[in-house]
Design an enzyme around this catalytic site. Structure first.
Site, PDB file in Angstrom:
ATOM      1  N   LYS A 281       0.444  -4.279   4.799  1.00  0.00           N
ATOM      2  CA  LYS A 281       0.514  -5.705   4.463  1.00  0.00           C
ATOM      3  C   LYS A 281       0.326  -6.605   5.672  1.00  0.00           C
ATOM      4  O   LYS A 281       0.320  -7.823   5.541  1.00  0.00           O
ATOM      5  CB  LYS A 281       1.864  -6.012   3.794  1.00  0.00           C
ATOM      6  CG  LYS A 281       1.965  -5.440   2.395  1.00  0.00           C
ATOM      7  CD  LYS A 281       3.172  -5.965   1.664  1.00  0.00           C
ATOM      8  CE  LYS A 281       3.219  -5.409   0.250  1.00  0.00           C
ATOM      9  NZ  LYS A 281       4.449  -5.720  -0.462  1.00  0.00           N
TER      10      LYS A 281
ATOM     11  N   LYS B 169      -3.169   1.918  -6.183  1.00  0.00           N
ATOM     12  CA  LYS B 169      -2.073   2.069  -7.143  1.00  0.00           C
ATOM     13  C   LYS B 169      -1.979   0.839  -8.054  1.00  0.00           C
ATOM     14  O   LYS B 169      -2.363  -0.262  -7.648  1.00  0.00           O
ATOM     15  CB  LYS B 169      -0.751   2.340  -6.415  1.00  0.00           C
ATOM     16  CG  LYS B 169      -0.205   1.158  -5.693  1.00  0.00           C
ATOM     17  CD  LYS B 169       1.196   1.413  -5.133  1.00  0.00           C
ATOM     18  CE  LYS B 169       1.627   0.124  -4.456  1.00  0.00           C
ATOM     19  NZ  LYS B 169       2.790   0.133  -3.678  1.00  0.00           N
TER      20      LYS B 169
ATOM     21  N   LYS C   9       1.813  -5.078  -8.946  1.00  0.00           N
ATOM     22  CA  LYS C   9       1.986  -6.455  -9.398  1.00  0.00           C
ATOM     23  C   LYS C   9       1.186  -7.437  -8.550  1.00  0.00           C
ATOM     24  O   LYS C   9       0.754  -8.453  -9.008  1.00  0.00           O
ATOM     25  CB  LYS C   9       3.462  -6.860  -9.288  1.00  0.00           C
ATOM     26  CG  LYS C   9       4.356  -6.167 -10.275  1.00  0.00           C
ATOM     27  CD  LYS C   9       5.814  -6.533 -10.064  1.00  0.00           C
ATOM     28  CE  LYS C   9       6.529  -5.452  -9.294  1.00  0.00           C
ATOM     29  NZ  LYS C   9       7.958  -5.382  -9.477  1.00  0.00           N
TER      30      LYS C   9
HETATM   31  P1  TYM Z   1       8.903  -2.305  -6.731  1.00  0.00           P
HETATM   32  O1  TYM Z   1       9.511  -3.511  -7.328  1.00  0.00           O
HETATM   33  O2  TYM Z   1       7.557  -2.453  -6.074  1.00  0.00           O
HETATM   34  O3  TYM Z   1       8.774  -1.147  -7.800  1.00  0.00           O
HETATM   35  C1  TYM Z   1       9.863  -0.739  -8.619  1.00  0.00           C
HETATM   36  C2  TYM Z   1       9.764   0.750  -8.884  1.00  0.00           C
HETATM   37  O4  TYM Z   1       8.504   1.062  -9.522  1.00  0.00           O
HETATM   38  C3  TYM Z   1       7.832   2.080  -8.773  1.00  0.00           C
HETATM   39  N1  TYM Z   1       6.381   1.838  -8.839  1.00  0.00           N
HETATM   40  C4  TYM Z   1       5.486   2.740  -9.264  1.00  0.00           C
HETATM   41  N2  TYM Z   1       5.631   3.997  -9.733  1.00  0.00           N
HETATM   42  C5  TYM Z   1       4.502   4.645 -10.115  1.00  0.00           C
HETATM   43  N3  TYM Z   1       3.254   4.115 -10.045  1.00  0.00           N
HETATM   44  C6  TYM Z   1       3.061   2.850  -9.586  1.00  0.00           C
HETATM   45  N4  TYM Z   1       1.839   2.326  -9.530  1.00  0.00           N
HETATM   46  C7  TYM Z   1       4.216   2.105  -9.158  1.00  0.00           C
HETATM   47  N5  TYM Z   1       4.396   0.856  -8.652  1.00  0.00           N
HETATM   48  C8  TYM Z   1       5.731   0.715  -8.455  1.00  0.00           C
HETATM   49  C9  TYM Z   1       8.352   1.927  -7.355  1.00  0.00           C
HETATM   50  O5  TYM Z   1       8.178   3.115  -6.610  1.00  0.00           O
HETATM   51  C10 TYM Z   1       9.811   1.581  -7.590  1.00  0.00           C
HETATM   52  O6  TYM Z   1      10.575   2.757  -7.795  1.00  0.00           O
HETATM   53  N6  TYM Z   1      11.348  -1.931  -2.392  1.00  0.00           N
HETATM   54  C11 TYM Z   1      11.409  -1.592  -3.790  1.00  0.00           C
HETATM   55  C12 TYM Z   1      12.626  -2.157  -4.497  1.00  0.00           C
HETATM   56  C13 TYM Z   1      13.937  -1.781  -3.900  1.00  0.00           C
HETATM   57  C14 TYM Z   1      14.604  -0.540  -4.032  1.00  0.00           C
HETATM   58  C15 TYM Z   1      15.837  -0.689  -3.324  1.00  0.00           C
HETATM   59  C16 TYM Z   1      14.292   0.657  -4.647  1.00  0.00           C
HETATM   60  C17 TYM Z   1      14.729  -2.601  -3.163  1.00  0.00           C
HETATM   61  N7  TYM Z   1      15.878  -1.957  -2.810  1.00  0.00           N
HETATM   62  C18 TYM Z   1      16.748   0.356  -3.232  1.00  0.00           C
HETATM   63  C19 TYM Z   1      15.210   1.701  -4.559  1.00  0.00           C
HETATM   64  C20 TYM Z   1      16.420   1.544  -3.857  1.00  0.00           C
HETATM   65  C21 TYM Z   1      10.181  -2.154  -4.475  1.00  0.00           C
HETATM   66  O7  TYM Z   1       9.552  -3.021  -3.978  1.00  0.00           O
HETATM   67  O8  TYM Z   1       9.925  -1.620  -5.710  1.00  0.00           O
END
Ligand code: TYM
Length: 330
Positions: free
Chosen positions: A114, A197, A200
């Site tokens: 990023k 991937k 959003k």
């Molecule tokens: P975020 O909001 O981007 O995504 C939420 C969850 O969805 C999964 N994910 C995917 N899995 C499969 N294929 C995809 N294309 C895909 N896109 C997203 C992500 O792996 C995630 O599990 N930083 C994290 C949020 C977070 C978090 C935490 C997670 C903040 N604190 C503590 C676990 C523990 C995030 O941005 O996820």
């Protein structure tokens, strides 16, 4: 009776949640609710590490929380809350920032991706320290298991390394967590470009299936999904388009790779795409119905989030007093 292992996971309220979030994370949280002691968090403070609109943030947050309940997160079995409602997250994030070597953060691939080129001058320092806030989320709750999609693995490993480092420097305060990543569905790819991937933040109109997309829109997006010119339908790492479609099918139908290849032997991509559109629409329709019911009753959602924050805060406050004590503060 022994206590169930604690699970923590989070999701950002930035844009519409999509099929990747559902298959890579939310669905597994829902299905495993009885196995674990669950904490699920809408991480609004992670969403503000990039440019955002405050009005949209609030709307996205409510939409996401309602969708999580609609997907099956059960407030009686899981603590569902909003990160900014529990102030301990930011306090611990700072304390962890002071114990995190810069080099560890510089190695995070998400930050590198990023902040390429001139971007580095412009992205926020919050984007750089994002993984320490994420570590704080996890470590506040004595978490053992962190179920995430593949893209978050490195961040959870950093949380694990930080817990071990902190325990080494200041005494045994934190439980050391482990990422749990499913074999199937952990990396759902974009429909318009299966080398990227599903996400959003990417604007590609046909990249992402939103959890609130209509059956018609879902069918249309799958119909347009990029594949290749080879024609036969098999799992093949060198053919990411068809492999992605088969993988999505697998997560929802529960069929094995061999069963799926047999099912589509001698059939065309059109058949696969049509069946997949139906399968995904069938999975999302009941979620969308529950979501509409919840949006008609905003007070129920307010109550769920208020109860969740109170439960979460009680645990977080105990962890913080151990942390402050160990670090010589207060
Ligand atoms: P975020 O909001 O981007 O995504 C939420 C969850 O969805 C999964 N994910 C995917 N899995 C499969 N294929 C995809 N294309 C895909 N896109 C997203 C992500 O792996 C995630 O599990 N930083 C994290 C949020 C977070 C978090 C935490 C997670 C903040 N604190 C503590 C676990 C523990 C995030 O941005 O996820």
């Amino acid at each position: 009776m022994t206590a169930k292992p604690r699970v923590f996971s989070g999701i950002k309220p930035s844009g519409d949640p999509h099929l990747g979030n559902y298959l890579g994370a939310i669905r597994n949280w829902v299905n495993d609710q009885d196995r674990y002691d669950n904490f699920f968090c809408v991480v609004d403070q992670h969403a503000i590490t990039v440019a955002y609109d405050p009005v949209n943030l609030r709307a996205n947050l409510r939409q996401l929380a309602a969708l999580l309940v609609a997907c099956g997160i059960d407030p009686d079995r899981s603590c569902l809350f909003v990160q900014s409602h529990v102030a301990e997250h930011t306090e611990l994030a700072w304390l962890l920032t002071c114990t995190t070597p810069m080099g560890w953060l510089e190695r995070m691939t998400q930050f590198k991706d990023k902040s390429v080129g001139g971007q580095r001058e412009r992205v926020s320092a919050g984007l750089f320290t994002y993984p320490t806030l994420m570590a704080a989320d996890i470590l506040l709750y004595d978490t053992l298991v962190v179920p995430v999609g593949e893209d978050q693995k490195q961040h959870v490993e950093l949380a694990r390394d930080l817990a071990a480092r902190f325990n080494h420097l200041y005494g045994d305060v934190f439980t050391v967590p482990e990422p749990v990543i499913r074999e199937v569905g952990a990396r759902v790819m974009g429909l318009d470009d299966p080398t990227k991937k599903m996400s959003k933040s990417d604007e590609g109109a046909n990249r992402t299936i939103g959890l609130l997309d209509t059956p018609k829109a879902i069918q249309k997006k799958f119909a347009r999904a990029v594949t290749d010119s080879e024609g036969h339908i098999v799992f093949d790492d060198n053919r990411p388009g068809v492999t992605n479609l088969l993988t999505i099918h697998q997560t929802l139908s529960g069929l094995t790779k061999a069963e799926l290849e047999a099912r589509f032997a001698g059939r065309g991509y059109g058949d696969l795409k049509k069946e997949l559109g139906e399968l995904v629409a069938e999975a999302l329709t009941p979620i969308q119905q529950r979501y509409i019911e919840l949006t008609e009753d905003p007070r129920t959602l307010d109550q769920i989030l208020a109860d969740g924050a109170a439960r979460a805060q009680a645990v977080a406050a105990q962890t913080m007093s151990r942390v402050r004590q160990a670090m010589g503060l207060r």
